[in-house]
Write a protein that holds these residues in place. Structure first.
Motif, PDB file in Angstrom:
ATOM      1  N   ARG A 257      -0.231  -8.386  -4.092  1.00  0.00           N
ATOM      2  CA  ARG A 257      -0.740  -7.549  -2.986  1.00  0.00           C
ATOM      3  C   ARG A 257      -2.323  -7.775  -2.650  1.00  0.00           C
ATOM      4  O   ARG A 257      -2.759  -7.279  -1.674  1.00  0.00           O
TER       5      ARG A 257
ATOM      6  N   SER B 240      -4.200   0.926  -9.815  1.00  0.00           N
ATOM      7  CA  SER B 240      -5.561   0.360  -9.807  1.00  0.00           C
ATOM      8  C   SER B 240      -4.870  -1.049 -10.704  1.00  0.00           C
ATOM      9  O   SER B 240      -4.177  -1.055 -11.306  1.00  0.00           O
TER      10      SER B 240
ATOM     11  N   ASP C  48       0.744  -1.171   0.057  1.00  0.00           N
ATOM     12  CA  ASP C  48      -0.011  -0.001   0.054  1.00  0.00           C
ATOM     13  C   ASP C  48       1.124   1.104  -0.009  1.00  0.00           C
ATOM     14  O   ASP C  48       1.883   1.239   0.672  1.00  0.00           O
ATOM     15  N   SER C  49       0.441   2.106  -0.628  1.00  0.00           N
ATOM     16  CA  SER C  49       1.101   3.478  -0.779  1.00  0.00           C
ATOM     17  C   SER C  49       0.021   4.726  -1.142  1.00  0.00           C
ATOM     18  O   SER C  49      -1.157   4.490  -1.258  1.00  0.00           O
ATOM     19  N   ARG C  50       0.424   5.898  -0.944  1.00  0.00           N
ATOM     20  CA  ARG C  50      -0.621   7.050  -1.414  1.00  0.00           C
ATOM     21  C   ARG C  50      -0.854   7.121  -2.610  1.00  0.00           C
ATOM     22  O   ARG C  50      -1.909   7.370  -2.980  1.00  0.00           O
ATOM     23  N   SER C  51      -0.076   6.486  -3.538  1.00  0.00           N
ATOM     24  CA  SER C  51      -0.276   6.498  -5.050  1.00  0.00           C
ATOM     25  C   SER C  51      -0.683   4.977  -5.360  1.00  0.00           C
ATOM     26  O   SER C  51       0.187   4.453  -5.977  1.00  0.00           O
ATOM     27  N   ARG C  52      -1.466   4.235  -5.021  1.00  0.00           N
ATOM     28  CA  ARG C  52      -2.030   3.080  -5.240  1.00  0.00           C
ATOM     29  C   ARG C  52      -2.153   2.813  -6.686  1.00  0.00           C
ATOM     30  O   ARG C  52      -3.288   3.611  -7.267  1.00  0.00           O
TER      31      ARG C  52
END
Length: 270
Positions: free
Chosen positions: A166, A96, A90-94
């Protein structure tokens, strides 16, 4: 071997484990050489020693064993007991899944199209013929053909692996089929170590993914995977030799007989 038996929480790809696995091969080589009276060891047979080679081997094994004990002791003295294996996606700019799917489809399409072009151009559409000429692949590519598109396929598989990992999804049949195709593409370049490394990368990453979710891992399937990939490397090495003999019209025996003769030479490298 005692290290593997006594270690109940073995992390297969931990540095001390890999180093211990290497030491096992040293012991096997020593016993094999003594058992065969060094007759297959080219270095020993063409060198002179100040003492009997068996006595020198005993001293060598003793030094190896003492050094190994100090290595293990030093490793566990500084190792922290609360070490954890963790994967964070997970990150701020996931990104899609839709975007990932687009890249996967495009990258795999480029790679497979490149592979199909090479097979069609260099082997008349026969994959078996294409693989049979693996030893002279570099000569074929001097005139036509390229593996540039293969890089897209390899990256496409890693992106697909990332997507499944993920979401904590196990490999499905479609992933496995395309993974096998990409391994075939890698093997067709004639790079044995590169092919093995590509296969090991998926096994290693999958192992650590499982280790991050489970405290106790069933290492049996990973042992089998490592052994299987190693056997693949040895077999592929001799198949490449047979490919060279076939290309130069020097293949006087059947493929099976040539493989058997090749395996007999392994003793020289023990």
């Amino acid at each position: 071997s005692g290290f593997f038996i006594m270690n109940k929480k073995l992390v297969l790809f931990e540095p001390v484990v890999l180093f211990s696995a290497y030491y096992v091969t040293v012991v096997i080589s020593c016993f094999y050489s003594i058992f065969t009276d060094w007759e297959l060891n080219e270095f020993v047979n063409n060198s002179s020693f100040r003492d009997d080679i068996t006595i020198l081997t005993a001293y060598t094994c003793m030094y190896f064993f003492v050094g190994y004990l100090f290595m293990v002791a030093g490793y566990y003295l500084v190792k922290k007991d609360d070490l954890k294996i963790q994967f964070v996606f997970d990150s701020r700019s996931r990104i899609s899944n839709t975007v990932l799917n687009i890249f996967i489809i495009i990258f795999l399409s480029i790679g497979i199209a490149n592979f199909a072009y090479n097979v069609s151009t260099l082997a008349g559409g026969s994959i078996l013929q294409y693989m049979a000429n693996v030893s002279v692949r570099h000569l074929e590519f001097e005139n036509q053909g390229t593996t540039l598109g293969y890089m897209f396929a390899y990256n496409g598989m890693f992106i697909w692996f990332f997507k499944l990992a993920r979401r904590h999804i196990y490999w499905n049949k479609y992933f496995i089929v395309f993974l096998i195709i990409s391994i075939l593409m890698k093997a067709s370049t004639g790079r044995i170590f590169g092919t093995m490394l590509y296969m090991f990368s998926f096994v290693g990453i999958y192992y650590f993914l499982e280790a991050s979710k489970n405290k106790v891992i069933n290492n049996t399937k990973y042992y089998l995977a490592v052994i299987g990939i190693s056997i693949f490397g040895v077999v592929f090495y001799f198949l490449r030799i047979i490919s060279s003999l076939f290309y130069n019209n020097m293949l006087h025996l059947s493929v099976g007989a040539e493989l058997l003769n090749g395996f007999k030479l392994i003793g020289y490298y023990a």
